[in-house]
Design an enzyme around this catalytic site. Structure first.
Site, PDB file in Angstrom:
ATOM      1  N   CYS A 231       0.755  -0.946  -0.055  1.00 20.40           N
ATOM      2  CA  CYS A 231       0.054   0.108   0.132  1.00 20.40           C
ATOM      3  C   CYS A 231       0.896   1.204   0.020  1.00 20.40           C
ATOM      4  O   CYS A 231       1.606   1.676   0.939  1.00 20.40           O
ATOM      5  CB  CYS A 231      -0.904  -0.034   1.216  1.00 20.40           C
ATOM      6  SG  CYS A 231      -1.906   1.493   1.158  1.00 20.40           S
TER       7      CYS A 231
ATOM      8  N   CYS B 137      -0.387   4.121   2.535  1.00 20.24           N
ATOM      9  CA  CYS B 137      -0.424   3.839   4.009  1.00 20.24           C
ATOM     10  C   CYS B 137      -0.081   2.584   4.349  1.00 20.24           C
ATOM     11  O   CYS B 137       1.026   1.917   4.434  1.00 20.24           O
ATOM     12  CB  CYS B 137      -1.898   4.382   4.452  1.00 20.24           C
ATOM     13  SG  CYS B 137      -3.247   3.893   3.794  1.00 20.24           S
ATOM     14  N   SER B 138      -1.236   1.813   4.729  1.00 21.93           N
ATOM     15  CA  SER B 138      -1.075   0.473   5.309  1.00 21.93           C
ATOM     16  C   SER B 138      -1.894  -0.470   5.060  1.00 21.93           C
ATOM     17  O   SER B 138      -2.372  -1.506   5.871  1.00 21.93           O
ATOM     18  CB  SER B 138      -0.887   0.694   6.901  1.00 21.93           C
ATOM     19  OG  SER B 138      -1.978   1.179   7.550  1.00 21.93           O
ATOM     20  N   CYS B 139      -2.755  -0.375   4.120  1.00 20.78           N
ATOM     21  CA  CYS B 139      -4.207  -1.112   3.684  1.00 20.78           C
ATOM     22  C   CYS B 139      -3.664  -2.682   3.400  1.00 20.78           C
ATOM     23  O   CYS B 139      -2.690  -2.934   2.665  1.00 20.78           O
ATOM     24  CB  CYS B 139      -4.989  -0.584   2.736  1.00 20.78           C
ATOM     25  SG  CYS B 139      -5.279   1.215   2.957  1.00 20.78           S
TER      26      CYS B 139
HETATM   27 FE   LIG Z   1      -3.296   2.231   3.063  1.00 20.95          FE
END
Ligand SMILES: [Fe+2]
Length: 200
Positions: free
Chosen positions: A108, A111-113
């Site tokens: 991602c 961010c952090s998905c």
């Molecule tokens: Fe993300």
């Protein structure tokens, strides 16, 4: 920023724990989210959003070609056959099949998905700015640095997660495990295999 300035900034920055506590109390004070709800969410995240879920999906796909076909066609629908689900806002689950010559990798860049109900919450390195930036630009080098040295004939495909489309890698089944029972197969599927930064 010079070092002494950086140190001064760090001195005045609250720790992650302090910041989390401040957000929790602000939400509770305003009646937006109850403290119990936050505790419950933490409990669910630790106990139920685990890579063993994705491992069960992979093991089923390895032993059941019809399920594998359904999984690749519509991941979101297929995982319900195992009693699993995604949150409503994860509208699509795209399952990416690795082969001897294709290595799929999830990231991602924003961010952090992740598909966290199947893979678990993302590890720290997945959220690291340098990793997110480099895995798309120099994926072969980054994979090698973290222990996956692919031969030049393996094509690397990097998939950037979005808010509504989540990915899970279907690793290639190790030939030595052909014929193993499904539960035993699930035991060899790792989180890193589901993200695509490891081969099994
Ligand atoms: Fe993300």
């Amino acid at each position: 920023m010079n070092t002494s300035k950086q140190e001064r900034v760090l001195e005045h920055t609250a720790s992650v724990e302090q910041r989390v506590a401040a957000i929790e109390s602000a939400l509770a004070e305003r009646g937006i989210v109850d403290a119990d709800v936050i505790d419950e969410l933490g409990h669910v995240a630790r106990e139920q959003w685990i890579p063993q879920n994705g491992a069960r999906v992979v093991a089923r796909a390895w032993v059941d070609p019809a399920f594998r076909a359904r999984l690749l066609a519509n991941g979101r629908a297929a995982i319900t056959e195992l009693g699993l689900s995604l949150p409503a806002h994860h509208r699509h689950l795209v399952v990416l099949e690795n082969t001897r010559t294709v290595q799929n990798v999830i990231c991602c860049t924003q961010c952090s998905c992740t598909a966290f109900t199947l893979i678990g919450l993302p590890p720290d390195w997945y959220k690291d700015l340098e990793y997110r930036a480099r895995v798309v630009r120099e994926s072969r080098t980054v994979l090698k640095e973290i222990g996956l040295d692919l031969s030049p004939d393996v094509e690397i495909r990097v998939w950037d997660t979005t808010a509504d489309t989540r990915y899970m890698v279907l690793p290639e089944q190790p030939p030595a495990t052909i014929g193993w029972p499904e539960e035993m197969l699930a035991g060899i599927v790792s989180r890193d295999g589901l993200i695509g930064v490891a081969r099994l």
